[in-house]
Design an enzyme around this catalytic site. Structure first.
Site, mmCIF file in Angstrom:
data_model
loop_
_atom_site.group_PDB
_atom_site.id
_atom_site.type_symbol
_atom_site.label_atom_id
_atom_site.label_comp_id
_atom_site.label_asym_id
_atom_site.label_seq_id
_atom_site.Cartn_x
_atom_site.Cartn_y
_atom_site.Cartn_z
ATOM 1 N N TYR A 123 1.106 -0.809 0.241
ATOM 2 C CA TYR A 123 0.015 -0.311 0.244
ATOM 3 C C TYR A 123 0.903 1.492 0.048
ATOM 4 O O TYR A 123 0.504 2.430 -0.015
ATOM 5 C CB TYR A 123 -0.796 -0.290 1.069
ATOM 6 C CG TYR A 123 -2.187 -0.874 1.065
ATOM 7 C CD1 TYR A 123 -2.438 -2.199 0.094
ATOM 8 C CD2 TYR A 123 -3.435 -0.575 2.047
ATOM 9 C CE1 TYR A 123 -3.068 -2.947 0.718
ATOM 10 C CE2 TYR A 123 -4.857 -1.413 1.467
ATOM 11 C CZ TYR A 123 -4.721 -2.094 0.704
ATOM 12 O OH TYR A 123 -5.581 -2.943 0.191
ATOM 13 N N LYS A 172 1.422 -14.856 4.455
ATOM 14 C CA LYS A 172 1.530 -15.824 3.057
ATOM 15 C C LYS A 172 2.733 -16.196 3.083
ATOM 16 O O LYS A 172 3.694 -16.488 1.785
ATOM 17 C CB LYS A 172 1.200 -15.002 1.487
ATOM 18 C CG LYS A 172 0.614 -15.832 0.472
ATOM 19 C CD LYS A 172 -0.765 -17.002 0.645
ATOM 20 C CE LYS A 172 -0.458 -17.922 -0.424
ATOM 21 N NZ LYS A 172 -1.467 -18.422 -0.065
ATOM 22 N N ASP A 205 -5.035 -17.916 3.239
ATOM 23 C CA ASP A 205 -6.161 -18.202 2.457
ATOM 24 C C ASP A 205 -7.281 -19.340 3.591
ATOM 25 O O ASP A 205 -8.238 -19.401 3.735
ATOM 26 C CB ASP A 205 -5.891 -19.129 1.123
ATOM 27 C CG ASP A 205 -4.648 -19.844 1.354
ATOM 28 O OD1 ASP A 205 -3.667 -19.392 1.956
ATOM 29 O OD2 ASP A 205 -4.597 -19.919 -0.143
#
Ligand code: NAD
Length: 336
Positions: A123, A172, A205
Site C-alpha cells: 500500500y 502468506k 487463505d
C-alpha cells in the site's frame, strides 16, 4: 475542551459524520472542530487533494476524526487515507469486530480484534508500468523488521492489558517467503515475551475459510497491510456488515478515527447510511482522549438502539428501516 481536526470526507461521509457530531455533542464533551476538506473537493478549491493547511491542523491537534474519502479506481490521485496513515506514521490499524444483539448475521457473540500493519508492503504505492505501452506493471512491497516489531509489540501489549487469550499471526509466508517470512519470524519471536498468551499462525487463505466457518476460534489477529484491509471487511460481514465496523489508526502521538467502510457512492445523499460505525469510532476516539464515561454512554446507546431494532437503518432491518437522522435521534434518546 478538545480541539479535533475534522474531515467529513465525501459520499456518505458528511451525512454520517454530522450524525456522529450530534451524538458526541449530546454526551456533553466539549469539542472544538477544525473542519477541513480533502480529496475531490480540495482539488476543486486548492488544486491539491491533501492541502498543507490540513496536514498542519492534524499536526497541531494530534487527533483526526474522519469520514470516508473516495479514491479513484485505476487512475487519478493516490488514496488520501493511505497518505494520511503514512504522513503521520499511524502504524497501528486497530479494528475491533463485535456482534451486536438484534442484528441478523451469520454469527453471534463474535469478539475479535484486528491489528493491521498500516504503513508498509503493497500500500505504499511503489509501483509503475515498465514501459509507455503499459505492457506490464510492477509493485514493490517492502516489509521491515522495525515495522513488524512495533505492530506485534502493540498487539501483544494490548492483548496482555486487556486479558486477551490468543494471538493469531496471519500471513502468506509459504509463497512470500521473505516479506511474509520476516513478518511471521518477528511475530513468533515477540510472542516468546508473552508466554501467558497463546500464539499461533495461519496462512491467509486457510485463515479466511476458518474465519467464516467458526470465528469463535480466533481472538486477536495480527496481519500485514493488504490482508488486514481485506480481512476487516470479511469480519464486518460476519457481524452484520460494514455499517457496524469502526477503526482507529494510531501512531506515536497522533491518531485518526474512522469507519472501516468507504464512501458508499451507491447510497450517498439519500440519508439511509448506517451511522453506527462512525459513531462507534467516535467512542473509540473519546476513550483515547480519556473521556471514558462519554465513550461508554455512546457504546451502550448504540447497542440498545440495535437491540430494540425499531429505529435502525435498512441494512440492519430491511423491512422497517428508518433513515440516518432517525437512527441518530434514537441513539441519543437511548443515552442512560
Ligand atoms: P464501501 O465500503 O464504500 O461500500 C461497500 C458496500 O457497503 C456498499 O454497498 C455500501 O452501500 C455499503 N456500505 C458501506 N458503508 C455503509 C453504511 N455506513 N451503511 C450502509 N451501507 C454501507 O466500499 P466501495 O464501494 O468499494 O468503495 C467506495 C469508495 O470508498 C472507494 O473510492 C474506496 O476507495 C473508498 N474507501 C474509502 C475508505 C476510507 O475512507 N477509509 C475505506 C474503504 C473504501
Amino acid at each position: 475542551m478538545h480541539t479535533i481536526t475534522l474531515i467529513p470526507g465525501d459520499g456518505i461521509g458528511p451525512e454520517i459524520v454530522s450524525a456522529a457530531q450530534k451524538v458526541i455533542k449530546a454526551t456533553g464533551v466539549q469539542i472544538e472542530w477544525e473542519h477541513h476538506e480533502v480529496g475531490i473537493p480540495a482539488i476543486e478549491k486548492y488544486k491539491d487533494p491533501l492541502p498543507k493547511h490540513v496536514l498542519e491542523s492534524i499536526q497541531r491537534n494530534k487527533i483526526l476524526y474522519k469520514g470516508p474519502i473516495t479514491t479513484p479506481v485505476g487512475t487519478g490521485f493516490r488514496s488520501i487515507n493511505v497518505a494520511l496513515r503514512k504522513e503521520f506514521d499511524l502504524y497501528v490499524n486497530f479494528r475491533p469486530v463485535k456482534s451486536f444483539e438484534g442484528i441478523q448475521s451469520l454469527w453471534h457473540n463474535v469478539d475479535l480484534i484486528i491489528f493491521r500493519e498500516n504503513t508498509e508492503e503493497f500500500y505504499t504505492g511503489i509501483e509503475h508500468y515498465i514501459d509507455a505501452q503499459k505492457s506490464a506493471a510492477e509493485a514493490i512491497g517492502i516489509v521491515t523488521r522495525f515495522s513488524c516489531d512495533r505492530i506485534f509489540r502493540y498487539a501483544f501489549e494490548y492483548a496482555r492489558k486487556h486479558g486477551r487469550k490468543k494471538v493469531t499471526i496471519v500471513h502468506k509466508a509459504n509463497i512470500l517467503k521473505y516479506t511474509g517470512g520476516l513478518f511471521l519470524e518477528v511475530g513468533q519471536q515477540i510472542s516468546k515475551e508473552y508466554p501467558e498468551i497463546e500464539t499461533d499462525d495461519k496462512i491467509v487463505d486457510n485463515f479466511s475459510m476458518q474465519l467464516v466457518m467458526n470465528p469463535h476460534q480466533f481472538d486477536v489477529i495480527v496481519t500485514t497491510n493488504m490482508f488486514g484491509d481485506i480481512i476487516s471487511d470479511l469480519c464486518a460481514g460476519l457481524v452484520g456488515g460494514l455499517g457496524m465496523a469502526p477503526g482507529a489508526n494510531i501512531g506515536k502521538d497522533i491518531a485518526m478515527f474512522e469507519a472501516v467502510h468507504g464512501s458508499a457512492p451507491d447510497i450517498a445523499g439519500k440519508n439511509i447510511a448506517n451511522p453506527s460505525a462512525i459513531i462507534l469510532a467516535s467512542a473509540m476516539m473519546l476513550r483515547y482522549l480519556g473521556e471514558l464515561d462519554a465513550a461508554i454512554k455512546i457504546e451502550n446507546a448504540v447497542a440498545k438502539t440495535i437491540r430494540e431494532g425499531t429505529h435502525v437503518t435498512r441494512d440492519i432491518n430491511p423491512k422497517n428501516g428508518v433513515n440516518t437522522n432517525e437512527m441518530t435521534k434514537a441513539i441519543i434518546n437511548n443515552f442512560l
